[in-house]
Design an enzyme around this catalytic site. Structure first.
Site, PDB file in Angstrom:
ATOM      1  N   ASP A 160       0.843  -1.197   0.000  1.00 58.46           N
ATOM      2  CA  ASP A 160       0.000   0.000   0.000  1.00 58.46           C
ATOM      3  C   ASP A 160       0.877   1.246   0.000  1.00 58.46           C
ATOM      4  O   ASP A 160       2.098   1.149   0.025  1.00 58.46           O
ATOM      5  CB  ASP A 160      -1.054  -0.037   1.120  1.00 58.46           C
ATOM      6  CG  ASP A 160      -0.605   0.611   2.416  1.00 58.46           C
ATOM      7  OD1 ASP A 160       0.611   0.686   2.652  1.00 58.46           O
ATOM      8  OD2 ASP A 160      -1.485   1.029   3.188  1.00 58.46           O
ATOM      9  N   ASP A 191      -5.676  -5.169   9.102  1.00 60.21           N
ATOM     10  CA  ASP A 191      -4.285  -5.101   9.522  1.00 60.21           C
ATOM     11  C   ASP A 191      -4.204  -4.196  10.728  1.00 60.21           C
ATOM     12  O   ASP A 191      -5.030  -3.311  10.906  1.00 60.21           O
ATOM     13  CB  ASP A 191      -3.398  -4.549   8.389  1.00 60.21           C
ATOM     14  CG  ASP A 191      -3.759  -3.112   8.060  1.00 60.21           C
ATOM     15  OD1 ASP A 191      -3.177  -2.202   8.678  1.00 60.21           O
ATOM     16  OD2 ASP A 191      -4.633  -2.892   7.194  1.00 60.21           O
ATOM     17  N   CYS A 233       2.615 -19.217  29.238  1.00 55.92           N
ATOM     18  CA  CYS A 233       2.561 -19.020  27.786  1.00 55.92           C
ATOM     19  C   CYS A 233       3.439 -20.036  27.079  1.00 55.92           C
ATOM     20  O   CYS A 233       4.628 -20.169  27.393  1.00 55.92           O
ATOM     21  CB  CYS A 233       2.998 -17.604  27.427  1.00 55.92           C
ATOM     22  SG  CYS A 233       2.943 -17.346  25.646  1.00 55.92           S
ATOM     23  N   CYS A 276       4.515 -19.901  24.063  1.00 56.48           N
ATOM     24  CA  CYS A 276       5.231 -19.381  22.889  1.00 56.48           C
ATOM     25  C   CYS A 276       6.755 -19.461  23.082  1.00 56.48           C
ATOM     26  O   CYS A 276       7.258 -19.477  24.202  1.00 56.48           O
ATOM     27  CB  CYS A 276       4.775 -17.965  22.545  1.00 56.48           C
ATOM     28  SG  CYS A 276       5.737 -16.631  23.268  1.00 56.48           S
ATOM     29  N   CYS A 306       8.434 -16.690  25.335  1.00 52.69           N
ATOM     30  CA  CYS A 306       8.296 -16.847  26.788  1.00 52.69           C
ATOM     31  C   CYS A 306       9.051 -18.061  27.302  1.00 52.69           C
ATOM     32  O   CYS A 306       9.625 -18.027  28.383  1.00 52.69           O
ATOM     33  CB  CYS A 306       6.827 -16.919  27.175  1.00 52.69           C
ATOM     34  SG  CYS A 306       5.964 -15.386  26.823  1.00 52.69           S
ATOM     35  N   HIS A 313       5.446 -11.755  21.166  1.00 49.83           N
ATOM     36  CA  HIS A 313       4.614 -12.632  21.996  1.00 49.83           C
ATOM     37  C   HIS A 313       3.142 -12.194  21.877  1.00 49.83           C
ATOM     38  O   HIS A 313       2.242 -13.028  21.727  1.00 49.83           O
ATOM     39  CB  HIS A 313       5.069 -12.597  23.464  1.00 49.83           C
ATOM     40  CG  HIS A 313       3.954 -12.801  24.443  1.00 49.83           C
ATOM     41  ND1 HIS A 313       3.575 -14.043  24.912  1.00 49.83           N
ATOM     42  CD2 HIS A 313       3.083 -11.900  24.992  1.00 49.83           C
ATOM     43  CE1 HIS A 313       2.528 -13.900  25.709  1.00 49.83           C
ATOM     44  NE2 HIS A 313       2.207 -12.623  25.788  1.00 49.83           N
TER      45      HIS A 313
HETATM   46 ZN   LIG Z   1       4.589 -15.841  25.085  1.00 53.84          ZN
END
Ligand SMILES: [Zn+2]
Length: 427
Positions: free
Chosen positions: A97, A261, A369, A371, A374, A396
């Protein structure tokens, strides 16, 4: 709903050592650094939104791309530049864009359709948004006034956007470009937005981005989308530019939105006063441990003689040490909180994060968490300190945000707890 993550060259340095706070001497910027989509094995977005305004370094996007990076992006294309084609990684769609908010103060867009198409073709994007001009007035009452009630400069911005959309569509078709053209609807009221959509459909567009809604209240956005819904053809799909209102995403979807977005998950990690660390049950406030060396406010207080530099450094190091110990169970909560209070009295005497520090440390949300960030960082992820920690917390947040977006059905969505809407700026 598909989620596009807007690029502003946010990468982390995998060689950064959180204990010594040093980088490897051999690290090469960008080449060795990682984007959010490279950090996680799991998908954290469906696509990337790349703005010409940011790549060119227009106001608001300044300093994100070096000259060399800009040239490389144009030479090798987005897929290679953002390393989207690595085996075993989820594939991402790219959307280009113009970054109309970076030139919102200009009378006319600074780019021609030819320039923008050249940029899109060089980057080899999958989708390209036509050149547009943001309208900042939102006045639904003008719907009752007829065209003469609307200021000429406002109407002109819509006319410019529609003319450029026509030119953009024609040039895409004439040159038989691979890119899928996306039109932009701008307006000042539900009816004027609906008018834009009708005109864009007449040109041929079936994927339309709705722009200029970032500063609007959620109920205004819903009014605009309802206005559009009344006139749009059923096969026309909408993209919402820069919008995250997680509590009404289902409603947006019902009104024809298929994608949006937003930079909020990343930016809230270090721009928000409160909602810095997302979790499935709500957001937590990060623990402020600013660097004595890198904090302009603290440096000013040191120079004025209000704070002793060595004393500040001692308090800072003590906080870092105790927080690390707290994470391994070797320091108790009250000791850590007291150290944080003592340091805070030196770096931000006018504020108090005591209550949120207690909440974050008592709950230890990073322990739950799954992820990658973490799991590898531990407590460091909730420290508000320097770009390497702050950006990783943003990554995260993207992970949590995207997981919640995939939530099973409406129930999960309504219960969704990550913050949305306007960012509360802390500086
Ligand atoms: Zn995390």
């Amino acid at each position: 709903m598909k989620f596009f993550f807007p690029d502003s060259q946010d990468l982390v340095d995998p060689t950064f050592d959180f204990r010594t706070e040093r980088r490897s001497a051999h690290r090469v910027r960008h080449r060795d650094d990682l984007y959010a989509h490279e950090v996680f094995q799991e998908r954290v977005c469906d696509g990337l939104l790349v703005s010409k305004g940011i790549v060119d370094g227009l106001s608001g996007g300044a300093g994100k791309y070096s000259m060399a990076q800009r040239h490389r992006l144009l030479r090798v294309g987005a897929e290679d530049f953002f390393r989207l084609n690595r085996p075993g990684r989820p594939s991402l769609v790219t959307m280009g864009d113009c970054g109309a908010f970076t030139y919102v103060r200009e009378h006319v867009p600074p780019y021609s359709v030819a320039e923008v198409l050249q940029f899109y073709t060089d980057c080899d994007f999958d989708l390209g948004i036509s050149v547009d001009h943001v309208i900042l007035d939102y006045q639904p009452r003008w719907d009752g006034d007829g065209p003469e009630g609307v200021p000429a400069s406002t109407r002109e911005r819509q006319e410019i956007t529609l003319e450029l959309a026509w030119e953009f569509w024609r040039d895409c078709k004439v040159s038989r470009l691979r890119i899928t053209p996306v039109g932009v609807a701008q307006g000042w009221s539900p009816k004027s937005y609906a008018h834009s959509v009708t005109q864009l459909e007449k040109i041929g567009y079936r994927y339309i981005a709705v722009g200029g809604m970032v500063p609007l209240r959620t109920r205004d956005i819903l009014a605009i989308l309802s206005g559009i819904h009344d006139v749009r053809s059923p096969e026309t799909q909408l993209h919402l530019l820069g919008i995250t209102r997680t509590e009404v995403l289902d409603e947006f979807e019902r009104l024809g939105a298929v994608s949006f977005d937003s930079t909020s998950p990343l930016r809230q990690a270090f721009k928000d006063d409160k909602n810095n660390y997302y979790s499935p049950v709500g957001a937590y406030t990060a623990i402020r441990v600013p660097q004595v060396e890198g904090n302009p406010v603290l440096q000013k207080r040191i120079q004025s003689g209000a704070v002793n530099q060595q004393q500040a450094r001692r308090l800072e190091l003590r906080c870092l040490e105790l927080l690390a110990k707290f994470d391994t169970g070797d320091a108790d909560l009250e000791t850590v909180l007291q150290a944080l209070d003592e340091y805070e009295a030196v770096h931000s005497p006018e504020k108090s994060f005591s209550a949120t520090n207690r909440e974050t440390l008592q709950t230890r949300p990073w322990k739950d968490c799954p992820c990658t960030i973490c799991r590898s960082l531990g407590i460091q992820v909730v420290l508000f300190r320097g770009a390497e920690r702050n950006r990783r917390r943003g990554f995260h947040n993207l992970y949590v945000f995207y997981q919640q977006l995939q939530g099973d059905g409406t129930g999960a969505r309504q219960a969704r707890s990550v913050p949305s809407g306007a960012i509360v700026l802390s500086q």
